[in-house]
Design an enzyme around this catalytic site. Structure first.
Site, PDB file in Angstrom:
ATOM      1  N   VAL A 223       0.844  -1.189   0.000  1.00 34.22           N
ATOM      2  CA  VAL A 223       0.000   0.000   0.000  1.00 34.22           C
ATOM      3  C   VAL A 223       0.879   1.239   0.000  1.00 34.22           C
ATOM      4  O   VAL A 223       1.836   1.341   0.770  1.00 34.22           O
ATOM      5  CB  VAL A 223      -0.948   0.019   1.215  1.00 34.22           C
TER       6      VAL A 223
ATOM      7  N   ASP B 214     -13.514 -10.406   9.301  1.00 31.87           N
ATOM      8  CA  ASP B 214     -12.191 -10.063   9.841  1.00 31.87           C
ATOM      9  C   ASP B 214     -12.265  -8.718  10.555  1.00 31.87           C
ATOM     10  O   ASP B 214     -11.369  -7.880  10.424  1.00 31.87           O
ATOM     11  CB  ASP B 214     -11.136 -10.038   8.735  1.00 31.87           C
TER      12      ASP B 214
END
Length: 358
Positions: A26, A136
């Site tokens: 990222v 999650d």
């Protein structure tokens, strides 16, 4: 062509590296079109396991393109190069993630936690109403905008619920998520109702918000599971939590899936309503052992033996909660969990995946 060149041609000026996982990295970037900074997640199909590429990645991209909610990280654009690199342009969580915030600031005041948790619950309800589950939910996946509003991120293990001919949701058999936030049924590899799994994770998150520590010690999964199945929840006495706050956490951390709250019940719970002038005192609790309580405020709790574990499980310097992904045909978790320790950056989507079905 390198990433910076690809992105520049699309109108993005690459900035700093924000994080790197097993199959994704990222970066920050400035969008010339949007006129502000964004996060860019880059996934290389050639370096990613087949199961992830064929099952989890398409689900994530489909859901990212679908969801549109004020408390969910926005996805502005998704594109792919001819050589198999996928670029996901997302909203940037400029204040970092909730876990780092709590580690820095300590436990949140209930009024602050209430605002944040209402935002999170609203995002989860939005997803559940669309038959989308996250699977999650954890503090690392809750980003904060410039005003410290919650933004749900990382849909790497998300999926659309399947229903049978009678309209009932088909149980999931992919045992995924992070051990410290995973429900008992997932830890035991029991086919589970995915929306109900999300609720357990919400309970863990709220506990961390108001206590500044983990509700359970995941260094010993067997012991943690035993404590969870006994419906034992310890609250640090020093936090002086209100009756309503404890009740909500206790009902979300319910090992009996038939008794665990649903998202609408969470949002209608008394603790999430605007605070009254005089808050309910927690002085009416009779505590026993290491912070375990017996309710005198009409709470759905029960007495138990003195806990043999200590409350206030510290939040580590680095988050290394084991990521679970267990194949469909695995039996019980205790002996066969495919546990992978890693420090998962809050922007990085699900990694280390195994074979799974639903």
């Amino acid at each position: 062509m390198d990433d910076a060149t690809v992105l520049r041609k699309k109108g993005y000026i690459v900035g700093i590296n924000l994080g790197k996982g097993s199959y994704a990295k990222v970066k920050s970037a400035y969008s010339e079109r949007l006129k502000f900074n964004v996060a860019v997640k880059i996934i290389d199909r050639k370096k990613t396991p087949t199961d992830f590429v064929e099952r989890f990645l398409p689900r994530e991209m489909d859901i990212l393109a679908t969801v549109n909610h004020g408390s969910i990280i926005k996805t502005y654009e998704i594109f792919e190069t001819s050589d198999g690199r996928i670029y996901i342009i997302m909203e940037l969580g400029v204040q970092g993630d909730l876990l780092e915030f709590i580690k820095c600031q300590g436990a949140l005041h209930e009024d602050v936690a209430r605002k944040m948790f209402r935002q999170l619950s609203s995002a989860v309800k939005y997803c559940h109403d669309l038959d989308i589950v996250h699977r999650d939910l954890k503090c690392e996946n809750l980003l904060l905008d410039k005003d410290f509003n919650i933004k749900l991120s990382d849909f790497g293990f998300s999926k659309r619920c399947l229903r049978d001919s009678n309209g009932r949701i088909i149980l999931s058999k992919t045992f995924c998520g992070s051990a410290a936030y995973a429900a008992p049924e997932v830890l035991q590899s029991i086919p589970y109702q995915p929306k109900v799994y999300d609720i357990w994770s919400l309970g863990v998150i709220l506990y961390i918000m108001v206590c500044g520590s983990m509700p359970y010690d995941d260094s010993d999964i067997r012991k943690m599971l035993r404590i969870q199945k006994e419906h034992r929840v310890d609250f640090p006495r020093s936090k002086n939590l209100t009756c309503e706050c404890k009740d909500l956490i206790y009902r979300m951390l319910q090992p009996d899936v038939s008794q665990r709250l649903h998202i609408d019940e969470i949002l209608s719970h008394s603790w999430l309503q605007p605070p009254k002038p005089k808050a309910t005192s927690s002085a009416s609790f009779k505590r026993e052992g290491e912070g375990k309580y017996r309710a005198e405020c009409k709470l759905d709790t029960k007495t138990g033996l003195r806990p043999d574990h200590r409350p206030d499980h510290k939040l580590g310097a680095k988050t290394q909660h084991r990521l679970l992904v267990v194949p469909e045909n695995e039996n019980r978790m205790e002996d066969r969990l495919a546990e992978t320790s890693r420090a998962k950056d809050h922007h990085i989507s699900g990694a280390e995946v195994g074979k799974a079905s639903t």
